[in-house]
Design a protein around this motif. Structure first.
Motif, PDB file in Angstrom:
ATOM      1  N   MET A 119      50.937  88.701  45.428  1.00 18.18           N
ATOM      2  CA  MET A 119      49.599  88.428  43.532  1.00 18.18           C
ATOM      3  C   MET A 119      50.757  86.920  43.395  1.00 18.18           C
ATOM      4  N   TRP A 120      51.409  86.512  43.466  1.00 14.30           N
ATOM      5  CA  TRP A 120      51.881  85.501  43.238  1.00 14.30           C
ATOM      6  C   TRP A 120      50.711  84.079  43.530  1.00 14.30           C
ATOM      7  N   VAL A 121      51.832  83.764  44.383  1.00  9.07           N
ATOM      8  CA  VAL A 121      50.917  83.006  45.641  1.00  9.07           C
ATOM      9  C   VAL A 121      49.157  83.121  45.756  1.00  9.07           C
ATOM     10  N   CYS A 122      47.978  84.524  45.359  1.00  9.48           N
ATOM     11  CA  CYS A 122      47.100  84.995  44.798  1.00  9.48           C
ATOM     12  C   CYS A 122      46.339  84.544  43.750  1.00  9.48           C
ATOM     13  N   CYS A 123      47.936  84.419  42.991  1.00 10.97           N
ATOM     14  CA  CYS A 123      47.373  83.963  40.817  1.00 10.97           C
ATOM     15  C   CYS A 123      47.429  82.203  40.719  1.00 10.97           C
ATOM     16  N   LEU A 124      48.275  82.037  41.491  1.00 13.01           N
ATOM     17  CA  LEU A 124      48.370  80.444  41.418  1.00 13.01           C
ATOM     18  C   LEU A 124      47.365  79.988  42.365  1.00 13.01           C
ATOM     19  N   GLY A 125      47.033  80.111  43.716  1.00 16.62           N
ATOM     20  CA  GLY A 125      46.230  79.842  44.496  1.00 16.62           C
ATOM     21  C   GLY A 125      44.783  79.456  43.646  1.00 16.62           C
ATOM     22  N   VAL A 126      44.751  80.796  43.421  1.00 17.54           N
ATOM     23  CA  VAL A 126      43.132  80.157  42.315  1.00 17.54           C
ATOM     24  C   VAL A 126      43.298  79.241  41.340  1.00 17.54           C
ATOM     25  N   TYR A 127      44.417  78.832  40.369  1.00 17.94           N
ATOM     26  CA  TYR A 127      44.292  77.956  39.627  1.00 17.94           C
ATOM     27  C   TYR A 127      44.914  76.787  40.967  1.00 17.94           C
ATOM     28  N   LEU A 128      45.257  76.359  41.703  1.00 19.03           N
ATOM     29  CA  LEU A 128      45.331  75.328  42.168  1.00 19.03           C
ATOM     30  C   LEU A 128      44.222  74.978  42.844  1.00 19.03           C
ATOM     31  N   LEU A 129      42.833  75.636  43.346  1.00 13.99           N
ATOM     32  CA  LEU A 129      41.910  75.286  43.944  1.00 13.99           C
ATOM     33  C   LEU A 129      41.341  75.036  43.405  1.00 13.99           C
ATOM     34  N   ARG A 130      41.184  75.546  41.599  1.00 13.57           N
ATOM     35  CA  ARG A 130      40.378  74.937  40.652  1.00 13.57           C
ATOM     36  C   ARG A 130      40.648  73.472  39.973  1.00 13.57           C
ATOM     37  N   LEU A 131      42.061  73.209  40.544  1.00 13.15           N
ATOM     38  CA  LEU A 131      42.461  71.985  40.346  1.00 13.15           C
ATOM     39  C   LEU A 131      41.963  70.655  41.520  1.00 13.15           C
ATOM     40  N   LEU A 132      42.072  71.443  42.881  1.00  7.17           N
ATOM     41  CA  LEU A 132      41.742  70.632  43.480  1.00  7.17           C
ATOM     42  C   LEU A 132      40.174  69.971  43.508  1.00  7.17           C
ATOM     43  N   THR A 133      39.731  71.127  42.813  1.00 10.67           N
ATOM     44  CA  THR A 133      37.497  71.457  42.509  1.00 10.67           C
ATOM     45  C   THR A 133      37.871  69.903  41.737  1.00 10.67           C
ATOM     46  N   LEU A 134      38.388  70.423  40.627  1.00 11.59           N
ATOM     47  CA  LEU A 134      38.320  69.436  39.793  1.00 11.59           C
ATOM     48  C   LEU A 134      38.913  68.396  40.118  1.00 11.59           C
ATOM     49  N   GLY A 135      39.432  67.802  40.819  1.00  7.43           N
ATOM     50  CA  GLY A 135      39.937  66.507  40.685  1.00  7.43           C
ATOM     51  C   GLY A 135      39.614  65.563  41.989  1.00  7.43           C
ATOM     52  N   ASN A 136      38.582  67.022  42.619  1.00  7.09           N
ATOM     53  CA  ASN A 136      37.619  65.604  44.079  1.00  7.09           C
ATOM     54  C   ASN A 136      36.508  65.647  43.369  1.00  7.09           C
ATOM     55  N   ASN A 137      35.991  66.359  42.622  1.00  9.06           N
ATOM     56  CA  ASN A 137      34.758  65.652  41.706  1.00  9.06           C
ATOM     57  C   ASN A 137      35.167  64.320  40.656  1.00  9.06           C
ATOM     58  N   VAL A 138      36.523  63.997  40.210  1.00  4.96           N
ATOM     59  CA  VAL A 138      36.614  63.380  39.631  1.00  4.96           C
ATOM     60  C   VAL A 138      36.942  62.125  40.529  1.00  4.96           C
ATOM     61  N   ASN A 139      37.114  62.309  41.961  1.00  2.00           N
ATOM     62  CA  ASN A 139      37.381  61.328  42.667  1.00  2.00           C
ATOM     63  C   ASN A 139      35.605  60.670  42.930  1.00  2.00           C
ATOM     64  N   ARG A 140      34.901  61.318  43.050  1.00  2.93           N
ATOM     65  CA  ARG A 140      33.601  61.337  43.978  1.00  2.93           C
ATOM     66  C   ARG A 140      32.729  60.465  42.370  1.00  2.93           C
TER      67      ARG A 140
END
Length: 340
Positions: A225-246
């Protein structure tokens, strides 16, 4: 600049232009809300998981005597009948939290502690997500400065990179916006979340290689459960970080466009050839500088920290390759995949 549909010319410094971008980003970011509600919902789910798992386990032990039947019946199919059988509130409460006063107190206290810990962790991740969202708005609005149509739509100043002074102002504005806001603290939060997720994934993968998931392994369900919840936030952060760099990497295409415009301007205005050639040379140096600064591209905290990136690629992908090899029946090596 544009005011009431009219074009106005004015002199602005890099700080003035940056504050226009910051003010516009804050107005756009004020409309975005709901950063904390998702975190509170995930914290409540983490806190409620142990009582729910305990209730299902006790109900199955009381109503199903055969071990073969226990393995064959699905939890999701059996859950409605369990709730009907334990429709009395006291039975539900005792099944979830225990019978004795000490057991009930300990279970309630553990749920409260889980809720507090989850709320703290997801609050920090929500703060990091808000910071990354602001970085994305800064990068998005910065790319509008050299486009007349986009600058007018975003209510921002517009200038061309046809003079050395404008190029210097543009580079100073870019540097200011990239460094604005919390940097080190947010990177620490993101890196800590990655480390926690890596540890939990390693434990879950090692456990799945040995035996299947059962309700007796409460810590395993909680870790998942912790992995799933943290994964949602980390996926969002990865997406935002990738968009910023792009967005910031799009500055190279802006420089190439301005170089083409300078070459065309040299043909149209031969008397200004020396000034335009100087600006063109400065743009070439600026392009080389940006390539050096932006390589390698950093996505959130995982590529910024070399050791964390190596652990993620080697340890986690190797563990997941072992799990998938057991499930699929043939050897699969995910750690050979190159992640750029």
């Amino acid at each position: 600049m544009w005011e009431r549909g009219e074009t106005l010319r004015t002199e602005l410094s890099a700080v003035d232009i940056s504050w226009y971008v910051v003010a516009r980003a804050e107005r756009a970011g004020a409309a975005d809300g709901g950063y904390l509600w998702a975190g509170l919902a995930m914290a409540a789910a983490v806190a409620a998981l142990p009582p729910v798992a305990r209730f299902i386990q006790i109900a199955q032990e009381q109503d199903i005597r055969s071990e073969d039947d226990l393995q064959s019946i699905s939890i999701f199919w059996y859950l409605p009948s369990l709730i009907i059988n334990y429709s009395n509130r006291s039975n539900l409460f005792c099944a979830a939290f225990g019978d004795s006063i000490w057991e009930i107190s300990a279970n309630i206290l553990s749920c409260v502690l889980r809720l507090g810990l989850g709320a703290l962790v997801f609050f920090l991740l929500a703060v990091a997500e808000r910071a990354y969202k602001q970085r994305f708005l800064y990068a998005k609005l910065f790319s509008h400065l050299t486009s007349a149509r986009r600058a007018r739509k975003s209510e921002l100043p517009h200038f061309r990179l046809n003079t050395v002074r404008n190029i210097k102002t543009w580079l100073s504005t870019r540097s200011y916006l990239r460094r604005r806001g919390p940097q080190r603290s947010v990177d620490v939060i993101v890196s800590a979340a990655f480390v926690l997720t890596i540890v939990l994934l390693a434990c879950v993968s090692a456990q799945l290689l040995r035996e299947s998931v059962t309700l007796e392994r409460g810590w395993l369900l909680e870790a998942m459960m912790w992995v799933c919840c943290l994964g949602v936030y980390l996926l969002r952060l990865l997406t935002l970080g990738n968009n910023v760099n792009r967005k910031y990497r799009g500055c190279l295409s802006t420089i190439l466009t301005e170089q083409i415009n300078l070459h065309l301007a040299i043909e149209q205005r031969p008397e200004s050839k020396e000034q335009l050639t100087l600006a063109n040379n400065v743009l070439k140096l600026a392009a080389d500088l940006l390539k050096e600064l932006d390589a390698p591209f950093k996505i959130s905290g995982i590529c910024a920290n070399h050791y964390l990136y190596t652990i993620t690629k080697v340890v986690i992908l190797s563990a997941l390759s072992g799990v998938l090899s057991e499930m699929l029946g043939f050897k699969l090596k995910l750690h050979k995949i190159k992640i750029k």
